[in-house]
Design a protein around this motif. Structure first.
Motif, PDB file in Angstrom:
ATOM      1  N   ILE A   3       0.860  -1.176   0.000  1.00 14.49           N
ATOM      2  CA  ILE A   3       0.000   0.000   0.000  1.00 14.49           C
ATOM      3  C   ILE A   3       0.895   1.224   0.000  1.00 14.49           C
ATOM      4  CG2 ILE A   3      -1.709   1.318   1.289  1.00 14.49           C
ATOM      5  CD1 ILE A   3      -2.655  -1.364   2.455  1.00 14.49           C
ATOM      6  N   LYS A   4       0.648   2.135  -0.915  1.00 12.09           N
ATOM      7  CA  LYS A   4       1.449   3.350  -0.992  1.00 12.09           C
ATOM      8  C   LYS A   4       0.580   4.553  -0.648  1.00 12.09           C
ATOM      9  CE  LYS A   4       4.746   1.650  -4.269  1.00 12.09           C
ATOM     10  NZ  LYS A   4       5.710   1.987  -5.262  1.00 12.09           N
ATOM     11  N   LEU A   5       1.029   5.294   0.356  1.00 10.59           N
ATOM     12  CA  LEU A   5       0.349   6.530   0.720  1.00 10.59           C
ATOM     13  C   LEU A   5       0.900   7.663  -0.122  1.00 10.59           C
ATOM     14  CD1 LEU A   5       0.484   6.215   4.597  1.00 10.59           C
ATOM     15  CD2 LEU A   5      -1.464   5.758   3.116  1.00 10.59           C
ATOM     16  N   ASP A   6       0.083   8.663  -0.361  1.00  3.93           N
ATOM     17  CA  ASP A   6       0.596   9.841  -1.046  1.00  3.93           C
ATOM     18  C   ASP A   6       0.123  11.089  -0.319  1.00  3.93           C
ATOM     19  OD1 ASP A   6      -1.963  10.618  -1.973  1.00  3.93           O
ATOM     20  OD2 ASP A   6      -1.714   9.469  -3.799  1.00  3.93           O
ATOM     21  N   GLN A   7       0.747  12.202  -0.603  1.00  9.92           N
ATOM     22  CA  GLN A   7       0.465  13.455   0.078  1.00  9.92           C
ATOM     23  C   GLN A   7      -0.988  13.886  -0.081  1.00  9.92           C
ATOM     24  OE1 GLN A   7       3.303  13.328   1.946  1.00  9.92           O
ATOM     25  NE2 GLN A   7       3.378  15.526   1.855  1.00  9.92           N
ATOM     26  N   LYS A   8      -1.638  13.529  -1.195  1.00 10.08           N
ATOM     27  CA  LYS A   8      -3.023  13.940  -1.437  1.00 10.08           C
ATOM     28  C   LYS A   8      -4.012  13.278  -0.481  1.00 10.08           C
ATOM     29  CE  LYS A   8      -2.483  12.802  -5.650  1.00 10.08           C
ATOM     30  NZ  LYS A   8      -2.591  12.378  -7.018  1.00 10.08           N
ATOM     31  N   SER A   9      -3.632  12.153   0.121  1.00 10.15           N
ATOM     32  CA  SER A   9      -4.546  11.450   1.007  1.00 10.15           C
ATOM     33  C   SER A   9      -4.412  11.881   2.466  1.00 10.15           C
ATOM     34  CB  SER A   9      -4.317   9.934   0.904  1.00 10.15           C
ATOM     35  OG  SER A   9      -3.049   9.596   1.431  1.00 10.15           O
ATOM     36  N   LEU A  10      -3.495  12.808   2.753  1.00 14.73           N
ATOM     37  CA  LEU A  10      -3.251  13.233   4.128  1.00 14.73           C
ATOM     38  C   LEU A  10      -4.251  14.293   4.573  1.00 14.73           C
ATOM     39  CD1 LEU A  10       0.632  13.516   4.056  1.00 14.73           C
ATOM     40  CD2 LEU A  10      -0.774  11.611   4.851  1.00 14.73           C
ATOM     41  N   PRO A  11      -4.473  14.396   5.882  1.00 23.50           N
ATOM     42  CA  PRO A  11      -5.337  15.459   6.398  1.00 23.50           C
ATOM     43  C   PRO A  11      -4.724  16.839   6.145  1.00 23.50           C
ATOM     44  CG  PRO A  11      -4.805  13.838   8.111  1.00 23.50           C
ATOM     45  CD  PRO A  11      -3.949  13.542   6.936  1.00 23.50           C
ATOM     46  N   ALA A  12      -5.513  17.876   6.321  1.00 17.25           N
ATOM     47  CA  ALA A  12      -5.005  19.245   6.223  1.00 17.25           C
ATOM     48  C   ALA A  12      -4.146  19.561   7.444  1.00 17.25           C
ATOM     49  CB  ALA A  12      -6.174  20.222   6.153  1.00 17.25           C
ATOM     50  N   ASP A  13      -3.239  20.499   7.291  1.00 18.10           N
ATOM     51  CA  ASP A  13      -2.395  20.902   8.414  1.00 18.10           C
ATOM     52  C   ASP A  13      -3.261  21.361   9.585  1.00 18.10           C
ATOM     53  OD1 ASP A  13       0.042  21.411   9.725  1.00 18.10           O
ATOM     54  OD2 ASP A  13      -0.070  23.528   9.190  1.00 18.10           O
ATOM     55  N   ASN A  14      -2.929  20.871  10.763  1.00 23.22           N
ATOM     56  CA  ASN A  14      -3.616  21.197  12.016  1.00 23.22           C
ATOM     57  C   ASN A  14      -5.049  20.657  12.072  1.00 23.22           C
ATOM     58  OD1 ASN A  14      -3.080  22.247  14.579  1.00 23.22           O
ATOM     59  ND2 ASN A  14      -4.360  24.020  14.152  1.00 23.22           N
ATOM     60  N   GLU A  15      -5.372  19.702  11.210  1.00 18.10           N
ATOM     61  CA  GLU A  15      -6.712  19.104  11.226  1.00 18.10           C
ATOM     62  C   GLU A  15      -6.845  18.186  12.438  1.00 18.10           C
ATOM     63  OE1 GLU A  15      -9.594  16.399   8.381  1.00 18.10           O
ATOM     64  OE2 GLU A  15      -7.909  17.463   7.502  1.00 18.10           O
ATOM     65  N   HIS A  16      -7.991  18.269  13.109  1.00 19.02           N
ATOM     66  CA  HIS A  16      -8.284  17.423  14.267  1.00 19.02           C
ATOM     67  C   HIS A  16      -8.683  16.043  13.745  1.00 19.02           C
ATOM     68  CE1 HIS A  16     -10.873  16.765  18.108  1.00 19.02           C
ATOM     69  NE2 HIS A  16      -9.669  16.258  18.252  1.00 19.02           N
ATOM     70  N   VAL A  17      -7.988  15.010  14.213  1.00 15.47           N
ATOM     71  CA  VAL A  17      -8.214  13.653  13.718  1.00 15.47           C
ATOM     72  C   VAL A  17      -8.243  12.656  14.867  1.00 15.47           C
ATOM     73  CG1 VAL A  17      -7.119  14.056  11.474  1.00 15.47           C
ATOM     74  CG2 VAL A  17      -5.734  13.279  13.386  1.00 15.47           C
ATOM     75  N   ARG A  18      -8.798  11.509  14.577  1.00 16.54           N
ATOM     76  CA  ARG A  18      -8.609  10.361  15.461  1.00 16.54           C
ATOM     77  C   ARG A  18      -7.885   9.323  14.630  1.00 16.54           C
ATOM     78  NH1 ARG A  18     -13.377   6.549  17.213  1.00 16.54           N
ATOM     79  NH2 ARG A  18     -13.762   5.565  15.229  1.00 16.54           N
ATOM     80  N   PHE A  19      -7.043   8.526  15.288  1.00 18.74           N
ATOM     81  CA  PHE A  19      -6.184   7.624  14.536  1.00 18.74           C
ATOM     82  C   PHE A  19      -5.814   6.401  15.365  1.00 18.74           C
ATOM     83  CE2 PHE A  19      -3.587  10.643  16.796  1.00 18.74           C
ATOM     84  CZ  PHE A  19      -2.535   9.895  17.308  1.00 18.74           C
ATOM     85  N   GLN A  20      -5.351   5.372  14.672  1.00 19.15           N
ATOM     86  CA  GLN A  20      -4.855   4.171  15.329  1.00 19.15           C
ATOM     87  C   GLN A  20      -3.409   3.953  14.930  1.00 19.15           C
ATOM     88  OE1 GLN A  20      -7.910   1.331  13.982  1.00 19.15           O
ATOM     89  NE2 GLN A  20      -8.277   0.946  16.149  1.00 19.15           N
ATOM     90  N   ILE A  21      -2.618   3.507  15.908  1.00 18.78           N
ATOM     91  CA  ILE A  21      -1.236   3.145  15.609  1.00 18.78           C
ATOM     92  C   ILE A  21      -1.139   1.625  15.545  1.00 18.78           C
ATOM     93  CG2 ILE A  21      -0.256   5.250  16.571  1.00 18.78           C
ATOM     94  CD1 ILE A  21       0.495   3.623  19.080  1.00 18.78           C
ATOM     95  N   VAL A  22      -0.080   1.131  14.941  1.00 18.48           N
ATOM     96  CA  VAL A  22       0.088  -0.297  14.679  1.00 18.48           C
ATOM     97  C   VAL A  22      -0.134  -1.144  15.924  1.00 18.48           C
ATOM     98  CG1 VAL A  22       1.752  -2.052  13.969  1.00 18.48           C
ATOM     99  CG2 VAL A  22       1.667   0.122  12.767  1.00 18.48           C
ATOM    100  N   ILE A  23       0.521  -0.808  17.007  1.00 21.82           N
ATOM    101  CA  ILE A  23       0.476  -1.650  18.205  1.00 21.82           C
ATOM    102  C   ILE A  23      -0.900  -1.678  18.871  1.00 21.82           C
ATOM    103  CG2 ILE A  23       1.244   0.073  19.873  1.00 21.82           C
ATOM    104  CD1 ILE A  23       3.165  -2.215  20.905  1.00 21.82           C
ATOM    105  N   GLU A  24      -1.732  -0.669  18.638  1.00 22.70           N
ATOM    106  CA  GLU A  24      -3.063  -0.610  19.254  1.00 22.70           C
ATOM    107  C   GLU A  24      -4.189  -1.001  18.308  1.00 22.70           C
ATOM    108  OE1 GLU A  24      -2.012   2.925  22.417  1.00 22.70           O
ATOM    109  OE2 GLU A  24      -3.075   3.451  20.584  1.00 22.70           O
TER     110      GLU A  24
END
Length: 71
Positions: A3-24
């Motif tokens: 899977i390749k991520l690209d800059q276009k799929s990223l949130p906007a700068d300072n955007e409020h997000v929820r996320f998961q990290i690998v270990i969790e």
């Protein structure tokens, strides 16, 4: 499958997000923070931040959602 991520799929700068990290990911644990574009990190606070390219497996925006709004 790679899977390749690209800059276009990223949130906007300072955007409020929820996320998961690998270990969790397997435990269904989500964290909330803000995307810092010039560093490519999700920042929870001054001591906790996660690199989007090596630690984060998924994210979703909280901007404008009822869940993401502070009262």
């Amino acid at each position: 499958m790679e899977i390749k991520l690209d800059q276009k799929s990223l949130p906007a700068d300072n955007e409020h997000v929820r996320f998961q990290i690998v270990i969790e990911d397997l435990h269904g644990i989500w964290q909330e923070g803000f995307f810092v574009a010039h560093e490519d990190i999700f920042r929870v606070d001054d001591e906790r931040w996660y690199d989007i390219w090596s630690e984060v497996v998924r994210w979703e925006s909280l901007q404008g959602s009822a869940e993401g709004e502070k009262t």
